[in-house]
Design a protein around this motif. Structure first.
Motif, PDB file in Angstrom:
ATOM      1  N   GLY A 196       0.829  -1.209   0.000  1.00  0.00           N
ATOM      2  CA  GLY A 196       0.000   0.000   0.000  1.00  0.00           C
ATOM      3  C   GLY A 196       0.858   1.252   0.000  1.00  0.00           C
ATOM      4  O   GLY A 196       0.434   2.309   0.476  1.00  0.00           O
ATOM      5  N   ALA A 197       2.053   1.147  -0.575  1.00  0.00           N
ATOM      6  CA  ALA A 197       3.001   2.272  -0.572  1.00  0.00           C
ATOM      7  C   ALA A 197       2.529   3.437  -1.414  1.00  0.00           C
ATOM      8  O   ALA A 197       3.012   4.567  -1.249  1.00  0.00           O
ATOM      9  N   ASP A 198       1.593   3.192  -2.317  1.00  0.00           N
ATOM     10  CA  ASP A 198       1.087   4.239  -3.193  1.00  0.00           C
ATOM     11  C   ASP A 198       0.015   5.088  -2.542  1.00  0.00           C
ATOM     12  O   ASP A 198      -0.421   6.092  -3.096  1.00  0.00           O
ATOM     13  N   GLY A 199      -0.428   4.709  -1.335  1.00  0.00           N
ATOM     14  CA  GLY A 199      -1.529   5.398  -0.680  1.00  0.00           C
ATOM     15  C   GLY A 199      -1.103   6.544   0.207  1.00  0.00           C
ATOM     16  O   GLY A 199       0.069   6.943   0.251  1.00  0.00           O
ATOM     17  N   PHE A 200      -2.072   7.063   0.927  1.00  0.00           N
ATOM     18  CA  PHE A 200      -1.895   8.238   1.788  1.00  0.00           C
ATOM     19  C   PHE A 200      -0.821   8.013   2.859  1.00  0.00           C
ATOM     20  O   PHE A 200       0.271   8.599   2.820  1.00  0.00           O
ATOM     21  N   ILE A 201      -1.083   7.128   3.809  1.00  0.00           N
ATOM     22  CA  ILE A 201      -0.110   6.889   4.872  1.00  0.00           C
ATOM     23  C   ILE A 201       1.113   6.158   4.334  1.00  0.00           C
ATOM     24  O   ILE A 201       2.254   6.464   4.704  1.00  0.00           O
ATOM     25  N   HIS A 259       2.504  -3.719   6.540  1.00  0.00           N
ATOM     26  CA  HIS A 259       1.343  -4.087   5.720  1.00  0.00           C
ATOM     27  C   HIS A 259       0.246  -3.031   5.858  1.00  0.00           C
ATOM     28  O   HIS A 259      -0.476  -2.993   6.857  1.00  0.00           O
ATOM     29  N   LEU A 260       0.132  -2.174   4.835  1.00  0.00           N
ATOM     30  CA  LEU A 260      -0.876  -1.118   4.823  1.00  0.00           C
ATOM     31  C   LEU A 260      -1.898  -1.284   3.706  1.00  0.00           C
ATOM     32  O   LEU A 260      -2.898  -0.558   3.676  1.00  0.00           O
ATOM     33  N   ALA A 261      -1.655  -2.186   2.750  1.00  0.00           N
ATOM     34  CA  ALA A 261      -2.570  -2.329   1.615  1.00  0.00           C
ATOM     35  C   ALA A 261      -3.950  -2.732   2.095  1.00  0.00           C
ATOM     36  O   ALA A 261      -4.100  -3.725   2.811  1.00  0.00           O
ATOM     37  N   ALA A 262      -4.963  -1.966   1.704  1.00  0.00           N
ATOM     38  CA  ALA A 262      -6.328  -2.250   2.147  1.00  0.00           C
ATOM     39  C   ALA A 262      -7.313  -1.390   1.362  1.00  0.00           C
ATOM     40  O   ALA A 262      -6.955  -0.329   0.846  1.00  0.00           O
ATOM     41  N   LEU A 263      -8.557  -1.855   1.301  1.00  0.00           N
ATOM     42  CA  LEU A 263      -9.669  -0.994   0.905  1.00  0.00           C
ATOM     43  C   LEU A 263     -10.180  -0.328   2.168  1.00  0.00           C
ATOM     44  O   LEU A 263     -10.430  -1.004   3.171  1.00  0.00           O
TER      45      LEU A 263
END
Length: 331
Positions: free
Chosen positions: A13-18, A84-88
């Motif tokens: 989830g590196a492409d996201g906000f946090i 691990h941050l990848a999530a909907l």
């Protein structure tokens, strides 16, 4: 922190906000960072594209899907630490597409756990959410508070959290869970409440459309949340540990709106759009943390006040509004 210098670190989830803010912090710490971003046909890496080109070039950039077990095993291989941050995360969308949230948040987390379990000496930091508490039985909320899935999103995150605990207990998988309360700041989705309010105020509207003004939230600036992730990775916590991050202060959405008006010097008023209110039994009325465990176990304390954090968010958001109406959505 010196403990991360030279470490091989994966951020899902590196492409996201946090996630994008965490990647920057890890680079500052001297870590070797592999950034896992959701595959798209444009080869875009989300908010990482905002990094300076030399910083972007220093990353091991990977595109893929957390739901694909083989891909996850490949990206986990050779790492020392996995964040691990990848999530909907969009709560309104979870009412429409709950199966997608199970596939990404539950199965995706299971894929990471399996990959970490099969590898040697990898530490995994799993990302939870304060939404798993539902409307609390008592406040402030402590880590021992019962869990209550008041939305499909919350239910999927509860399941993911429980899988992490189960793998720590069943297989001694080196996984710990960090549970942030409401994080805000630059790069946050325009559908979240703070960008929703600020974006409308900056665009010059007279009336700001929101959902209910009474729910209370505990808001943490993104750099403070990222600091919690880094400390969680370095702290000598046993597998299965859980620590939450929050300021210990809650503000209603109505109070938040007033603070946003102050920082933007706007005279707009708030109106309630009933179509944007959650189903009654699904609305989480209050989220207020007890931050004592984070202070004790991680040495973590929030450093940014809500007013200062809003001002920094405005500084980032203002050039991106450009006088236009922006997405209006309060989850």
């Amino acid at each position: 922190m010196e403990k991360l210098a030279g470490k091989r670190v994966l951020v899902t989830g590196a492409d996201g906000f946090i996630g994008s803010h965490l990647v920057e912090r890890l680079l500052d710490e001297g870590a070797e960072v592999r950034a896992f971003c959701l595959y798209n046909s444009n080869g875009n890496h989300g908010w990482l594209e905002d990094l300076d080109p030399d910083r972007l070039d220093s990353l091991d950039l990977r595109l893929g899907d957390i739901r694909d077990g083989r891909t996850v095993r490949d990206i986990v291989s050779g790492m020392d630490i996995v964040f691990h941050l990848a999530a909907l995360i969009a709560i309104p969308y979870s009412y429409q597409a709950p199966e997608s949230f199970v596939d990404t948040n539950v199965v995706g987390t299971l894929n990471v756990l399996e990959a970490v379990r099969d590898a040697d000496e990898i530490r995994m930091i799993h990302t939870s959410t304060s939404e798993v508490y539902g409307t609390p039985e008592s406040v402030p909320i402590r880590e021992t508070h019962p869990l209550c899935g008041q939305s499909p999103y919350a239910a999927s995150k509860i399941a993911a959290d429980q899988f992490c605990e189960a793998y720590a207990r069943s297989f001694e998988t080196q996984v710990v869970t960090l549970r942030p309360f409401n994080t805000y700041g630059p790069r946050q989705s325009a559908r979240a409440v703070i960008p929703t309010i600020l974006g409308q105020l900056l665009s010059g509207v007279d009336e700001v459309e929101l959902g209910s003004l009474s729910p209370q939230r505990d808001f943490t600036f993104v750099s403070d949340t990222v600091d919690g992730f880094v400390r969680m990775a370095c702290a000598p916590l046993p597998a299965g540990s859980l620590v939450q991050l929050g300021t210990g202060q809650a503000h209603s959405i109505g109070e938040l709106f007033d603070l946003c008006r102050d920082v933007t010097k706007s005279e707009a008023t708030a109106i309630v759009d009933r179509q944007r209110v959650r189903p009654e039994a699904s609305e989480v009325l209050t989220l207020l943390s007890e931050p004592a465990l984070a202070a004790e176990r991680l040495g973590w304390h929030p450093t940014r006040s809500l007013s200062d954090g809003l001002a920094e968010t405005v500084k980032w958001l203002a050039p991106r509004v450009d006088g236009r109406r922006v997405t209006r959505y309060h989850r």
